[in-house]
Design an enzyme around this catalytic site. Sequence first.
Site, PDB file in Angstrom:
ATOM      1  N   LYS A 203       0.866  -1.174   0.000  1.00 51.01           N
ATOM      2  CA  LYS A 203       0.000   0.000   0.000  1.00 51.01           C
ATOM      3  C   LYS A 203       0.908   1.230   0.000  1.00 51.01           C
ATOM      4  CE  LYS A 203      -3.804   2.276   2.418  1.00 51.01           C
ATOM      5  NZ  LYS A 203      -4.674   2.260   3.613  1.00 51.01           N
ATOM      6  N   ARG A 213     -10.399  10.538   0.878  1.00 46.45           N
ATOM      7  CA  ARG A 213     -10.418  11.235   2.169  1.00 46.45           C
ATOM      8  C   ARG A 213     -11.709  12.014   2.356  1.00 46.45           C
ATOM      9  NH1 ARG A 213      -3.897  12.634   2.303  1.00 46.45           N
ATOM     10  NH2 ARG A 213      -3.312  10.437   2.478  1.00 46.45           N
ATOM     11  N   ARG A 224       1.090  10.122   5.510  1.00 44.51           N
ATOM     12  CA  ARG A 224       1.274   8.793   6.096  1.00 44.51           C
ATOM     13  C   ARG A 224       2.562   8.138   5.596  1.00 44.51           C
ATOM     14  NH1 ARG A 224      -4.752   8.315   4.821  1.00 44.51           N
ATOM     15  NH2 ARG A 224      -5.758   8.708   6.828  1.00 44.51           N
ATOM     16  N   GLU A 240       7.739  -6.969   2.124  1.00 44.87           N
ATOM     17  CA  GLU A 240       6.441  -6.940   2.807  1.00 44.87           C
ATOM     18  C   GLU A 240       5.610  -8.175   2.440  1.00 44.87           C
ATOM     19  OE1 GLU A 240       5.384  -4.910   5.053  1.00 44.87           O
ATOM     20  OE2 GLU A 240       6.385  -2.972   4.817  1.00 44.87           O
ATOM     21  N   LYS A 255      -2.006  -1.712  -3.809  1.00 42.32           N
ATOM     22  CA  LYS A 255      -2.864  -0.517  -3.799  1.00 42.32           C
ATOM     23  C   LYS A 255      -1.976   0.717  -3.835  1.00 42.32           C
ATOM     24  CE  LYS A 255      -6.394   1.782  -0.977  1.00 42.32           C
ATOM     25  NZ  LYS A 255      -7.170   1.745   0.281  1.00 42.32           N
ATOM     26  N   SER A 281      -9.669   5.681  -5.446  1.00 38.52           N
ATOM     27  CA  SER A 281     -10.551   6.821  -5.702  1.00 38.52           C
ATOM     28  C   SER A 281     -10.006   7.784  -6.749  1.00 38.52           C
ATOM     29  CB  SER A 281     -10.809   7.575  -4.393  1.00 38.52           C
ATOM     30  OG  SER A 281      -9.584   8.050  -3.829  1.00 38.52           O
ATOM     31  N   TYR A 319     -14.798   0.931  -7.800  1.00 39.32           N
ATOM     32  CA  TYR A 319     -16.085   1.582  -7.564  1.00 39.32           C
ATOM     33  C   TYR A 319     -17.044   1.375  -8.728  1.00 39.32           C
ATOM     34  CZ  TYR A 319     -13.355   3.573  -3.821  1.00 39.32           C
ATOM     35  OH  TYR A 319     -12.555   3.715  -2.705  1.00 39.32           O
TER      36      TYR A 319
END
Length: 332
Positions: A203, A213, A224, A240, A255, A281, A319
Site C-alpha cells: 500500500k 479522504r 502517512r 512486505e 494498492k 478513488s 467503484y
Amino acid sequence: MNSYGSFPGARPRRLRTTPAMRRMVAETRLHPADLILPAFVREGITEPVPIGAMPGVVQHTRDTLRKAAVEALEAGVSGIMLFGVPEDARKDAAGTAGTDPDGILQVAIRDVRAEVGDDLVIMSDLCLDEFTDHGHCGVLDAEGRVDNDATLERYAEMAQVQADAGVHVVGPSGMMDGQVGVVRDALDTIGKEDVAILAYTAKYSSAFYGPFREAVGSSLEGDRKTYQQDPANLRESMRELALDLEEGADMVMVKPAGPYLDVLAKVAATVDVPVAAYQISGEYAMVEAAEKGWIDRDKAILESLTGIRRAGAQMILTYWATEVAQKLARGV
C-alpha cells in the site's frame, strides 16, 4: 502480391480481423466474479450523501447499503468491502468507534450479512483512520508519531468485533509491521479461524487517495509516509509480501492499482495465493472527469480494468464493480 514477394510472412493482424476473432483469441477476460465493490456507510444520515470528487459514489445509509449489496450480488460481483464513517463527535484519539460492537462499521457488517448471507463475500476495512480525530491509521505516541505496537493491539480488538459481526474477510490496511500475524492470532483466539485475511501488502503513499479522504470524512493533517510505502520502491514490497505470507495472509493486495502494475505483476508471479488490486478513488475520479469528451469513459473503464487483470490481479476492488458486472453480463 506486393513488390516484396511474400513479405511479411508473419501477419499477426489476421487474428484481429473481426470482433468475433478478437474475442476468441483474447488472452485476458474480465468477469463479474473478478470484481469487488468498495462501499461507504455513514452514521447518522437518512439519505445517501454524494461524494463530490467521486461522481456516482455516495456515503450510504444503512438501508441503501443493503440495497447496494443486493444489486452487486445480482450483478455477479463477488464481494463488497465496507468502510464505516462515524459521526465526528464519535471520533477520538484511539478510534474507539472502530472497536465498538455497535459502531457503524460493525452495524453495517451485520446489516449486509443479514441481507445477503454467504452469497456475497463481506469484507471490512480494518484500520483506524476513519475513526480517529487525528486521521492517522493508528494511535499516536507522546511525540505525535504513530505507535506501531500500540496500534496492533487496537487492530486485534477491531478484528474480533468485525468477526463477531459476521464478516467473511478482514482487510488490515494500516501498513503496521506485524499486523497480519497479530490479526490472525486475534481471530484464532476467539474461534474465528474461518475468517480470512486480505493483506494490504503493498500500500503506497499515493497522491491518488485524495477523493477517498472526502469519502470517509478524514481528519488527517500531514501525511502517512512513515508507514505507507515509498512509491519509488519495489523490492520493499517483495519484503512486505514475504512477511505477510509468513504471518498467515490468505490473500494479498497491491494498492493503488494502475500506477503500480509492475509491482502487481511481480507479486502475482511470485505467490501461490490469490492476488487483489485496488483501483482507488483517484483512478476512478480521473476517468469520471472525462465528461468533456476528451476520452471515452466506458471504454477507458474497461481498458483500465483489463490492464489490471492482465498484470495478474485475480480480484479487483473498483467503484465501478456493479456497473461493469452488469455490462459484462449483457455482453457489452
